[in-house]
Write a protein that holds these residues in place. Structure first.
Motif, PDB file in Angstrom:
ATOM      1  N   GLY A 199      52.514  -5.796  52.476  1.00 25.29           N
ATOM      2  CA  GLY A 199      52.124  -7.177  52.737  1.00 25.29           C
ATOM      3  C   GLY A 199      51.085  -7.429  53.812  1.00 25.29           C
ATOM      4  N   TYR A 200      50.453  -6.372  54.342  1.00 23.18           N
ATOM      5  CA  TYR A 200      49.501  -6.603  55.432  1.00 23.18           C
ATOM      6  C   TYR A 200      48.323  -7.482  55.005  1.00 23.18           C
ATOM      7  CZ  TYR A 200      45.911  -5.755  58.961  1.00 23.18           C
ATOM      8  OH  TYR A 200      44.932  -5.923  59.911  1.00 23.18           O
ATOM      9  N   GLY A 201      47.696  -7.150  53.885  1.00 19.71           N
ATOM     10  CA  GLY A 201      46.563  -7.950  53.418  1.00 19.71           C
ATOM     11  C   GLY A 201      46.956  -9.395  53.190  1.00 19.71           C
ATOM     12  N   ALA A 202      48.156  -9.606  52.635  1.00 17.93           N
ATOM     13  CA  ALA A 202      48.641 -10.969  52.405  1.00 17.93           C
ATOM     14  C   ALA A 202      48.826 -11.710  53.722  1.00 17.93           C
ATOM     15  CB  ALA A 202      49.951 -10.931  51.620  1.00 17.93           C
ATOM     16  N   ALA A 203      49.298 -11.004  54.755  1.00 16.77           N
ATOM     17  CA  ALA A 203      49.487 -11.636  56.066  1.00 16.77           C
ATOM     18  C   ALA A 203      48.155 -12.054  56.675  1.00 16.77           C
ATOM     19  CB  ALA A 203      50.225 -10.681  57.005  1.00 16.77           C
ATOM     20  N   VAL A 204      47.135 -11.207  56.523  1.00 16.07           N
ATOM     21  CA  VAL A 204      45.801 -11.564  57.024  1.00 16.07           C
ATOM     22  C   VAL A 204      45.268 -12.774  56.270  1.00 16.07           C
ATOM     23  CG1 VAL A 204      43.408 -10.798  57.212  1.00 16.07           C
ATOM     24  CG2 VAL A 204      45.269  -9.234  57.813  1.00 16.07           C
ATOM     25  N   LEU A 205      45.429 -12.785  54.968  1.00 13.96           N
ATOM     26  CA  LEU A 205      44.978 -13.926  54.158  1.00 13.96           C
ATOM     27  C   LEU A 205      45.691 -15.203  54.596  1.00 13.96           C
ATOM     28  CD1 LEU A 205      44.935 -12.202  50.649  1.00 13.96           C
ATOM     29  CD2 LEU A 205      42.925 -13.059  51.866  1.00 13.96           C
ATOM     30  N   ARG A 206      46.989 -15.116  54.787  1.00 12.95           N
ATOM     31  CA  ARG A 206      47.757 -16.303  55.180  1.00 12.95           C
ATOM     32  C   ARG A 206      47.267 -16.840  56.512  1.00 12.95           C
ATOM     33  NH1 ARG A 206      49.033 -20.501  55.209  1.00 12.95           N
ATOM     34  NH2 ARG A 206      51.072 -21.507  55.237  1.00 12.95           N
ATOM     35  N   ARG A 207      46.883 -15.938  57.407  1.00  6.34           N
ATOM     36  CA  ARG A 207      46.383 -16.351  58.724  1.00  6.34           C
ATOM     37  C   ARG A 207      45.097 -17.168  58.600  1.00  6.34           C
ATOM     38  NH1 ARG A 207      48.931 -16.007  63.864  1.00  6.34           N
ATOM     39  NH2 ARG A 207      47.299 -16.533  65.362  1.00  6.34           N
ATOM     40  N   LEU A 208      44.378 -16.989  57.485  1.00  7.41           N
ATOM     41  CA  LEU A 208      43.146 -17.735  57.243  1.00  7.41           C
ATOM     42  C   LEU A 208      43.405 -19.140  56.701  1.00  7.41           C
ATOM     43  CD1 LEU A 208      40.993 -14.885  55.680  1.00  7.41           C
ATOM     44  CD2 LEU A 208      40.780 -15.843  57.983  1.00  7.41           C
ATOM     45  N   GLY A 209      44.678 -19.476  56.511  1.00 11.31           N
ATOM     46  CA  GLY A 209      45.015 -20.828  56.074  1.00 11.31           C
ATOM     47  C   GLY A 209      44.981 -21.034  54.570  1.00 11.31           C
ATOM     48  N   VAL A 210      45.042 -19.930  53.803  1.00  7.12           N
ATOM     49  CA  VAL A 210      45.041 -20.062  52.356  1.00  7.12           C
ATOM     50  C   VAL A 210      46.469 -19.937  51.832  1.00  7.12           C
ATOM     51  CG1 VAL A 210      42.704 -19.143  52.207  1.00  7.12           C
ATOM     52  CG2 VAL A 210      44.651 -17.588  51.923  1.00  7.12           C
ATOM     53  N   GLU A 211      46.662 -20.354  50.594  1.00  7.59           N
ATOM     54  CA  GLU A 211      47.955 -20.219  49.922  1.00  7.59           C
ATOM     55  C   GLU A 211      47.966 -18.863  49.222  1.00  7.59           C
ATOM     56  OE1 GLU A 211      50.306 -22.188  46.117  1.00  7.59           O
ATOM     57  OE2 GLU A 211      48.673 -23.293  47.069  1.00  7.59           O
ATOM     58  N   VAL A 212      48.915 -18.007  49.565  1.00 11.34           N
ATOM     59  CA  VAL A 212      48.886 -16.627  49.090  1.00 11.34           C
ATOM     60  C   VAL A 212      50.027 -16.337  48.126  1.00 11.34           C
ATOM     61  CG1 VAL A 212      48.809 -14.194  49.763  1.00 11.34           C
ATOM     62  CG2 VAL A 212      47.893 -15.944  51.315  1.00 11.34           C
ATOM     63  N   VAL A 213      49.667 -15.728  46.995  1.00 10.97           N
ATOM     64  CA  VAL A 213      50.631 -15.128  46.076  1.00 10.97           C
ATOM     65  C   VAL A 213      50.387 -13.622  46.145  1.00 10.97           C
ATOM     66  CG1 VAL A 213      51.444 -14.939  43.699  1.00 10.97           C
ATOM     67  CG2 VAL A 213      50.640 -17.154  44.573  1.00 10.97           C
ATOM     68  N   ALA A 214      51.390 -12.866  46.564  1.00 14.63           N
ATOM     69  CA  ALA A 214      51.263 -11.414  46.714  1.00 14.63           C
ATOM     70  C   ALA A 214      51.982 -10.738  45.554  1.00 14.63           C
ATOM     71  CB  ALA A 214      51.846 -10.962  48.047  1.00 14.63           C
ATOM     72  N   LEU A 215      51.270  -9.844  44.850  1.00 10.92           N
ATOM     73  CA  LEU A 215      51.820  -9.189  43.669  1.00 10.92           C
ATOM     74  C   LEU A 215      51.980  -7.699  43.942  1.00 10.92           C
ATOM     75  CD1 LEU A 215      52.593  -9.260  40.624  1.00 10.92           C
ATOM     76  CD2 LEU A 215      50.159  -8.892  40.121  1.00 10.92           C
ATOM     77  N   GLU A 216      53.179  -7.168  43.653  1.00  7.27           N
ATOM     78  CA  GLU A 216      53.450  -5.742  43.822  1.00  7.27           C
ATOM     79  C   GLU A 216      54.307  -5.255  42.653  1.00  7.27           C
ATOM     80  OE1 GLU A 216      53.447  -2.254  44.336  1.00  7.27           O
ATOM     81  OE2 GLU A 216      52.363  -3.228  45.984  1.00  7.27           O
ATOM     82  N   SER A 217      53.893  -4.144  42.050  1.00 13.00           N
ATOM     83  CA  SER A 217      54.609  -3.622  40.889  1.00 13.00           C
ATOM     84  C   SER A 217      55.774  -2.723  41.260  1.00 13.00           C
ATOM     85  CB  SER A 217      53.639  -2.856  39.980  1.00 13.00           C
ATOM     86  OG  SER A 217      53.075  -1.749  40.664  1.00 13.00           O
ATOM     87  N   LEU A 218      55.801  -2.200  42.484  1.00 17.54           N
ATOM     88  CA  LEU A 218      56.888  -1.324  42.910  1.00 17.54           C
ATOM     89  C   LEU A 218      57.986  -2.186  43.538  1.00 17.54           C
ATOM     90  CD1 LEU A 218      54.738   1.568  44.464  1.00 17.54           C
ATOM     91  CD2 LEU A 218      55.427   1.192  42.081  1.00 17.54           C
TER      92      LEU A 218
END
Length: 217
Positions: free
Chosen positions: A94-113
């Motif tokens: 989730g690191y990339g998603a956390a950085v994106l969220r910090r930018l004020g965007v709405e994040v959907v994080a997808l993981e297959s594992l």
């Protein structure tokens, strides 16, 4: 004991700023999000090395966190605005998603594992929607997206993801096989999709976007 705050500042100053990352909000996000919290418990000390880091493996597939400078340049290319809905494909822990969220965007994080998806959900909390499912099919239930980030190398055109972009939406990925790969930006215009190379880059490949080997006769 490693001073993580100092390591984070050195990452921003010596890895990102020197690799043409100029967006101030993005630099601030990388400086604010503790990368070590999104590493396996026994590997936090490797969090700020400028190369991809393995964050977990299931079913014979290993997921990697991209090197900071590659991840930052991909996010910068998306030209995000606060409030944009963004899909993060192959989120790992989730690191990339956390950085994106910090930018004020709405994040959907997808993981297959599934195990990693559950761990990412714990680390990210309520601010990010984490979906567990095949990477190649995206998360159509939350589409359309203003932007899509793919956190691994793709060997083929990610058409199902492109179809989930809003008109004018952007997708950033590393596309190709091996060293000739390029960081690539796709842009949707109506029913058409255009792409352009951004810079030379390699990331560990995502099995979901591999090209099947053909038979030789």
């Amino acid at each position: 004991m490693l001073d993580y705050a100092q390591a984070r500042r050195l990452m921003v100053d010596c890895q990102l700023r020197t690799f043409d990352v100029t967006d101030i909000a993005l630099l601030d996000a990388f400086d604010a999000v503790p990368r070590e919290r999104f590493m396996p418990a026994d590997r936090e000390a490797f969090a700020y090395i400028d190369q991809p880091q393995a964050v977990g493996a299931e079913d014979g597939e290993t997921r990697f966190m991209p090197a900071p400078m590659v991840l930052a340049r991909l996010i910068q290319a998306l030209a995000l605005k606060p409030g944009d809905r963004v899909l993060d494909v192959g989120t790992g822990l989730g690191y990339g998603a956390a950085v994106l969220r910090r930018l004020g965007v709405e994040v959907v994080a997808l993981e297959s594992l599934p195990g990693l998806a559950a761990a990412a959900r714990e680390r990210l909390g309520e601010g990010v929607t984490v979906e567990a499912g095949p990477l190649e099919t995206g998360a159509p239930g939350h589409a359309p997206y203003a932007a899509i980030l793919v956190e691994g190398q793709v060997e083929r055109r990610p058409q199902a993801l492109l179809d989930q972009l809003a008109d004018g939406g952007r997708l950033a990925c590393v596309q190709g096989r091996g060293r000739p790969a390029k960081a690539t930006l796709w842009v949707r215009s109506g029913d058409a999709f255009g792409s352009r190379p951004l810079f030379d880059a390699t990331l560990p490949p995502l099995r979901a976007f591999a090209v099947e080997a053909g038979f030789a006769f």
